[in-house]
Design an enzyme around this catalytic site. Structure first.
Site, PDB file in Angstrom:
ATOM      1  N   SER A  20      30.475 -59.995 108.651  1.00  0.00           N
ATOM      2  CA  SER A  20      31.443 -60.850 107.970  1.00  0.00           C
ATOM      3  C   SER A  20      32.736 -60.105 107.653  1.00  0.00           C
ATOM      4  CB  SER A  20      30.830 -61.369 106.666  1.00  0.00           C
ATOM      5  OG  SER A  20      31.779 -62.151 105.976  1.00  0.00           O
ATOM      6  N   LYS A  44      33.936 -64.924 108.073  1.00  0.00           N
ATOM      7  CA  LYS A  44      34.563 -64.331 106.883  1.00  0.00           C
ATOM      8  C   LYS A  44      34.067 -65.045 105.621  1.00  0.00           C
ATOM      9  CE  LYS A  44      37.592 -62.262 104.264  1.00  0.00           C
ATOM     10  NZ  LYS A  44      37.152 -60.943 103.768  1.00  0.00           N
ATOM     11  N   ASN A  98      29.166 -66.724 105.401  1.00  0.00           N
ATOM     12  CA  ASN A  98      29.086 -65.768 104.299  1.00  0.00           C
ATOM     13  C   ASN A  98      29.822 -66.413 103.119  1.00  0.00           C
ATOM     14  OD1 ASN A  98      30.576 -63.415 102.792  1.00  0.00           O
ATOM     15  ND2 ASN A  98      28.932 -62.403 103.885  1.00  0.00           N
ATOM     16  N   CYS A 129      30.712 -57.817  97.082  1.00  0.00           N
ATOM     17  CA  CYS A 129      32.061 -57.386  97.432  1.00  0.00           C
ATOM     18  C   CYS A 129      32.661 -56.561  96.302  1.00  0.00           C
ATOM     19  CB  CYS A 129      32.970 -58.556  97.737  1.00  0.00           C
ATOM     20  SG  CYS A 129      34.595 -57.961  98.205  1.00  0.00           S
ATOM     21  N   LYS A 164      23.085 -60.562 100.961  1.00  0.00           N
ATOM     22  CA  LYS A 164      23.741 -59.313 101.392  1.00  0.00           C
ATOM     23  C   LYS A 164      23.888 -58.384 100.197  1.00  0.00           C
ATOM     24  CE  LYS A 164      27.586 -57.544 104.047  1.00  0.00           C
ATOM     25  NZ  LYS A 164      28.674 -57.903 104.932  1.00  0.00           N
ATOM     26  N   ASN A 191      26.828 -53.761 102.271  1.00  0.00           N
ATOM     27  CA  ASN A 191      28.263 -54.014 102.178  1.00  0.00           C
ATOM     28  C   ASN A 191      28.962 -52.650 102.045  1.00  0.00           C
ATOM     29  OD1 ASN A 191      30.828 -55.273 101.653  1.00  0.00           O
ATOM     30  ND2 ASN A 191      29.688 -57.066 100.976  1.00  0.00           N
ATOM     31  N   GLY A 216      32.557 -48.234 108.297  1.00  0.00           N
ATOM     32  CA  GLY A 216      32.702 -47.432 109.511  1.00  0.00           C
ATOM     33  C   GLY A 216      31.659 -46.325 109.597  1.00  0.00           C
ATOM     34  N   GLY A 242      26.467 -51.231 108.828  1.00  0.00           N
ATOM     35  CA  GLY A 242      27.133 -50.078 108.223  1.00  0.00           C
ATOM     36  C   GLY A 242      27.342 -49.002 109.265  1.00  0.00           C
TER      37      GLY A 242
HETATM   38  C1  LIG Z   1      38.239 -55.873 106.683  1.00  0.00           C
HETATM   39  C2  LIG Z   1      36.849 -56.158 106.159  1.00  0.00           C
HETATM   40  C3  LIG Z   1      36.562 -57.381 105.556  1.00  0.00           C
HETATM   41  C4  LIG Z   1      35.271 -57.647 105.082  1.00  0.00           C
HETATM   42  N1  LIG Z   1      34.997 -58.874 104.510  1.00  0.00           N
HETATM   43  C5  LIG Z   1      33.724 -59.151 104.102  1.00  0.00           C
HETATM   44  C6  LIG Z   1      33.398 -60.437 103.570  1.00  0.00           C
HETATM   45  O1  LIG Z   1      34.230 -61.346 103.500  1.00  0.00           O
HETATM   46  N2  LIG Z   1      32.109 -60.647 103.151  1.00  0.00           N
HETATM   47  C7  LIG Z   1      31.150 -59.669 103.248  1.00  0.00           C
HETATM   48  O2  LIG Z   1      29.999 -59.903 102.850  1.00  0.00           O
HETATM   49  N3  LIG Z   1      31.430 -58.460 103.785  1.00  0.00           N
HETATM   50  C8  LIG Z   1      32.684 -58.184 104.198  1.00  0.00           C
HETATM   51  N4  LIG Z   1      32.968 -56.962 104.747  1.00  0.00           N
HETATM   52  C9  LIG Z   1      31.888 -55.952 104.879  1.00  0.00           C
HETATM   53  C10 LIG Z   1      31.304 -55.951 106.297  1.00  0.00           C
HETATM   54  O3  LIG Z   1      30.730 -57.194 106.636  1.00  0.00           O
HETATM   55  C11 LIG Z   1      30.225 -54.834 106.421  1.00  0.00           C
HETATM   56  O4  LIG Z   1      29.166 -55.083 105.510  1.00  0.00           O
HETATM   57  C12 LIG Z   1      30.778 -53.438 106.153  1.00  0.00           C
HETATM   58  O5  LIG Z   1      32.099 -53.317 106.653  1.00  0.00           O
HETATM   59  C13 LIG Z   1      29.914 -52.326 106.742  1.00  0.00           C
HETATM   60  O6  LIG Z   1      29.808 -52.455 108.140  1.00  0.00           O
HETATM   61  P1  LIG Z   1      30.737 -51.638 109.206  1.00  0.00           P
HETATM   62  O7  LIG Z   1      30.684 -50.198 108.799  1.00  0.00           O
HETATM   63  O8  LIG Z   1      30.144 -51.935 110.539  1.00  0.00           O
HETATM   64  O9  LIG Z   1      32.131 -52.190 109.049  1.00  0.00           O
HETATM   65  C14 LIG Z   1      34.251 -56.663 105.219  1.00  0.00           C
HETATM   66  C15 LIG Z   1      34.547 -55.442 105.845  1.00  0.00           C
HETATM   67  C16 LIG Z   1      35.822 -55.177 106.324  1.00  0.00           C
HETATM   68  C17 LIG Z   1      36.103 -53.863 107.011  1.00  0.00           C
END
Ligand SMILES: Cc1cc2nc3c(=O)[nH]c(=O)nc-3n(C[C@H](O)[C@H](O)[C@H](O)COP(=O)(O)O)c2cc1C
Length: 304
Positions: A20, A44, A98, A129, A164, A191, A216, A242
Site C-alpha cells: 500500500s 493506497k 488499505n 501509520c 497491518k 509498516n 526499503g 519490508g
Molecule cells: C511512499 C509510501 C507510502 C506508503 N503509504 C502507506 C499507506 O497508505 N498505508 C499503509 O498501510 N502503508 C503505507 N506504506 C508502507 C508500505 O506499504 C510498506 O509497509 C513499507 O514501506 C515497508 O515495505 P518496503 O520496505 O517494501 O517499502 C507506505 C510506504 C511508502 C514508502
C-alpha cells in the site's frame, strides 16, 4: 508448478503483491506493469474523506532505504469507489483496499462501505501509520485498543480483514495474538519504522514533518524477524513486507512463515520489481524440485 496460495479465504494465483502507498490506486502503475500478473494489488490507504497529507518535503533518501511522511494523502473512499474501482474490476487479480481512520467509528464506516463493493476482495486495516497526528498508530501501539478495534470491525463485513501491524512496538507477537483473538483473518507485517534525517549544514530536519517512516532494504532484517516471531504465535496467515527487492528476499519471508509478500519501495525504483520477483521464485521452485509453493511456506530449518 503451482504458485497459488490461500490467504484468508482468498486464492491468490501467486504470493506477490504491491504494498500500500507505493502503487497509488493501480491506474498510475498500469502503463508500466501488467497488473494482472500480481497475486494481489493493495491500494493506497483510504480514509472516509479526502486527505491532503503533510506539506513537502515528504520523502528523503537514506542509506539502504527512504523516509516518507506522506501523511496518508488520499482521495477519500467515495472518490475511490466512483473513479478507480470500476477500472480495477476488469483486472485478473485480487484487489485489497488499505484503510485508515482517526477513530473506531471512522474505521467502521470504511469497512462497511468498502466491504460492500463487489470489486473489493479484502480489507487491509492500517493501524500502523507513523506519520499522522491522530488515528492509526494509537490503535497499532496499544494491544487493548487494537483488540477492541478489530472486535468492533469484525462483524461489519464478511470480506477478509487483514490487520497491518506496526513495527514500532516492544512485542509484535503480542499484537499479532491480540489481532487474531479479535477475529483478524490475516496479518501484514510490517509498516515503516519511525526515523528522521537532518541536514547538518543547515541544522534542519530534511522532512517538513521532522519524522517519517523508514522503508526499503534497511528494514528487511527487522521485518523478517517480526514475521518469524509472529508465525510462532498465531495460526492465521501472514503477509511479509519490508525491504523486499529480489526473489531471494521474498523467498526468505516465505520460508520464515509468510504466505504472501508485498513489494513497496523497490516498486518505486523499478515498476517491474514484482514481475522479476515472481520469475525468480518460479526459477527457485524449479531448481529445488518443489512442485507447490505452499510447501515452502514456514519451512525454515532450525538446528544442525
Ligand atoms: C511512499 C509510501 C507510502 C506508503 N503509504 C502507506 C499507506 O497508505 N498505508 C499503509 O498501510 N502503508 C503505507 N506504506 C508502507 C508500505 O506499504 C510498506 O509497509 C513499507 O514501506 C515497508 O515495505 P518496503 O520496505 O517494501 O517499502 C507506505 C510506504 C511508502 C514508502
Amino acid at each position: 508448478m503451482d504458485t497459488t496460495v490461500s490467504l484468508a479465504g482468498l486464492t491468490l494465483k501467486n504470493p506477490v503483491m504491491t504494498a500500500s502507498g507505493t502503487c497509488g490506486y493501480g491506474v498510475e502503475l498500469a502503463p508500466f506493469l501488467d497488473l494482472s500478473c500480481l497475486g494481489a494489488l493493495v491500494v493506497k490507504g483510504l480514509s472516509v474523506r479526502r486527505r491532503p497529507g503533510n506539506p513537502p518535503p515528504r520523502i528523503v533518501e537514506t542509506c539502504g532505504g527512504m523516509l516518507n511522511a506522506i501523511g496518508l494523502e488520499n482521495i477519500g473512499m467515495e472518490a475511490f469507489i466512483e473513479e478507480c474501482l470500476p477500472g480495477l474490476g476488469v483486472l485478473d487479480t485480487r484487489v485489497l483496499v488499505n484503510i485508515l481512520g482517526e477513530s473506531e467509528a471512522e474505521y467502521g464506516v470504511l469497512v462497511e462501505r468498502l466491504g460492500d463493493q463487489d470489486g473489493v476482495h479484502g480489507i487491509e486495516v492500517n493501524v500502523s501509520c507513523p506519520n499522522v497526528g491522530k488515528g492509526g498508530i494509537a490503535f497499532g501501539a496499544d494491544p487493548c485498543m487494537l483488540e477492541k478495534l478489530i472486535r468492533f470491525l469484525r462483524p461489519k463485513t464478511r470480506k477478509p480483514l487483514i490487520v497491518k501491524l506496526s513495527p514500532n512496538v516492544t512485542d509484535v507477537g503480542e499484537m499479532a495474538v491480540r489481532a487474531e483473538a479479535a477475529g483478524a483473518d490475516a496479518l501484514c507485517l510490517i509498516n515503516t519504522l519511525r526515523g528522521m534525517s537532518v541536514d547538518s549544514e543547515t541544522r534542519r530536519p530534511r522532512l517538513a514533518n521532522v519524522v517519517g517512516g523508514l522503508s526499503g532494504p534497511a528494514i528487511k532484517p527487522v521485518a523478517l524477524r517480526m514475521v518469524w516471531e509472529a508465525s510462532g504465535r498465531v495460526r492465521i496467515p501472514l503477509v511479509g513486507v519490508g525491504g523486499i527487492c529480489t526473489a531471494q528476499d521474498a523467498l526468505e519471508f516465505l520460508i520464515c512463515g509468510a504466505t504472501a509478500v508485498q513489494v513497496g519501495t523497490a516498486q518505486l525504483r523499478n515498476p517491474q520489481a514484482c514481475v522479476e520477483i515472481l520469475g525468480g521464485i518460479e526459477e527457485y521452485l524449479e531448481r529445488h524440485g518443489i512442485a507447490r509453493l505452499a510447501d515452502l511456506i514456514g519451512s525454515l530449518r532450525m538446528g544442525s
